[in-house]
Design an enzyme around this catalytic site. Structure first.
Site, mmCIF file in Angstrom:
data_model
loop_
_atom_site.group_PDB
_atom_site.id
_atom_site.type_symbol
_atom_site.label_atom_id
_atom_site.label_comp_id
_atom_site.label_asym_id
_atom_site.label_seq_id
_atom_site.Cartn_x
_atom_site.Cartn_y
_atom_site.Cartn_z
ATOM 1 N N LYS A 11 -3.729 -30.148 -22.565
ATOM 2 C CA LYS A 11 -2.936 -31.364 -22.259
ATOM 3 C C LYS A 11 -3.178 -31.760 -20.801
ATOM 4 O O LYS A 11 -4.289 -31.578 -20.302
ATOM 5 C CB LYS A 11 -1.456 -31.126 -22.575
ATOM 6 C CG LYS A 11 -1.256 -30.626 -24.004
ATOM 7 C CD LYS A 11 0.161 -30.670 -24.486
ATOM 8 C CE LYS A 11 0.198 -30.163 -25.920
ATOM 9 N NZ LYS A 11 1.526 -30.285 -26.510
ATOM 10 N N GLU A 166 0.329 -30.666 -37.206
ATOM 11 C CA GLU A 166 1.242 -30.342 -36.113
ATOM 12 C C GLU A 166 2.571 -31.058 -36.319
ATOM 13 O O GLU A 166 2.711 -32.233 -35.952
ATOM 14 C CB GLU A 166 0.636 -30.797 -34.778
ATOM 15 C CG GLU A 166 -0.689 -30.165 -34.461
ATOM 16 C CD GLU A 166 -0.925 -30.133 -32.953
ATOM 17 O OE1 GLU A 166 -1.059 -29.042 -32.416
ATOM 18 O OE2 GLU A 166 -0.939 -31.205 -32.326
ATOM 19 N N GLY A 172 5.793 -27.886 -28.444
ATOM 20 C CA GLY A 172 6.376 -27.677 -27.125
ATOM 21 C C GLY A 172 7.859 -27.354 -27.148
ATOM 22 O O GLY A 172 8.519 -27.351 -26.115
ATOM 23 N N SER A 209 3.983 -24.722 -31.073
ATOM 24 C CA SER A 209 4.586 -23.483 -30.579
ATOM 25 C C SER A 209 3.920 -22.217 -31.135
ATOM 26 O O SER A 209 4.583 -21.211 -31.361
ATOM 27 C CB SER A 209 6.100 -23.465 -30.837
ATOM 28 O OG SER A 209 6.714 -24.550 -30.162
#
Ligand code: PGA
Length: 246
Positions: A11, A166, A172, A209
């Site tokens: 990211k 995802e 996150g 995660s």
């Protein structure tokens, strides 16, 4: 080709010196893995990361690109710009791009086609929000994203495509989908790919995660071929454990 892939998505993190240090630390730790290892770096790190990956088994990708080859698109980077520095992969349609930068299934499709045309391998992201999951829309949404995002491709094209499931609520947040939830969703994506392209030969990752504690269980599920890893890809010592899960 269906295989195990562990892809890191940095990211908007890592300066070039940090990227080089990470690569130099990771390379010896993962040199014996049977899994494919990919690092998706920010544009400003890409060239350094690619140089650091030479003579290693680590593959390198970008996190986004425009679909045009050149032109008046201030701030954008084109597929041929990525290709000419030997970028191999590119993440397309990450939920953060869809959410903050107005990416749609239509722009995802343009980018996927442009990536393949230029010899880049797209990692195409799909996934539902918590509201969509609670409203029972997950399967329709993710199979719709697959259908629209991959529209116009052939079964041969899929050799060079990775899909990442995802769930947005798991990214996150520290909240991972259960092994069964992730596997079920990915099974649905596999069914959709079979229906559209008449092939089972596609690599589908789970993202959201993933860490060194849950990777082994997730990746051992029947339909999960590895992970797209955000936060836990920023430290070589942690990412290495995910790569070497088996
Ligand atoms: P996370 O991100 O592992 O930090 O949840 C995954 C992703 O967004 O690709």
């Amino acid at each position: 080709m269906r295989r195990y892939v562990i892809a890191g998505n940095w990211k908007m993190n890592m300066l070039p010196n940090e990227a080089i240090e990470f690569m130099n630390t990771l390379a010896p730790m993962v040199k014996d893995t049977k899994n494919e290892v990919i690092i998706c770096a920010p544009f400003t790190d890409l060239f350094y990361t690619i140089l650091s990956a030479q003579q290693t088994n680590i593959h390198v990708g970008a996190q986004n690109m425009h679909w045009e080859e050149s032109g008046a698109y201030t701030g954008e980077v084109s597929p041929n710009m990525l290709k000419c520095i030997n970028t191999e992969y590119v993440i397309i349609g990450h939920s953060e791009r869809r959410q903050y930068f107005n990416e749609t299934d239509e722009t995802v499709n343009k980018k996927v086609k442009a990536a393949l045309k230029h010899g880049l391998k797209p990692i195409v992201c799909v996934g539902e929000t918590l509201e969509q999951r609670e409203a029972g829309q997950t399967v329709d949404l993710i199979t719709g994203q697959v259908e629209k995002g991959l529209a116009g491709l052939t079964a041969e094209d899929l050799d060079n495509v990775i899909i990442a499931y995802e769930p947005i609520w798991a990214i996150g947040t520290g909240k991972t989908a259960t092994n069964e939830e992730a596997n079920e969703a990915i099974k649905e994506i596999r069914n959709k790919v079979r229906e559209e392209f008449n092939t089972d030969d596609i690599t589908i990752l789970y993202g959201g995660s993933c860490n060194d504690k849950n990777a082994k269980e997730l990746f051992s599920m029947s339909d999960i071929d590895g992970g797209l890893v955000g936060g836990a890809s920023l430290k070589a010592e942690q990412f290495e454990k995910i790569v070497n899960f088996n």
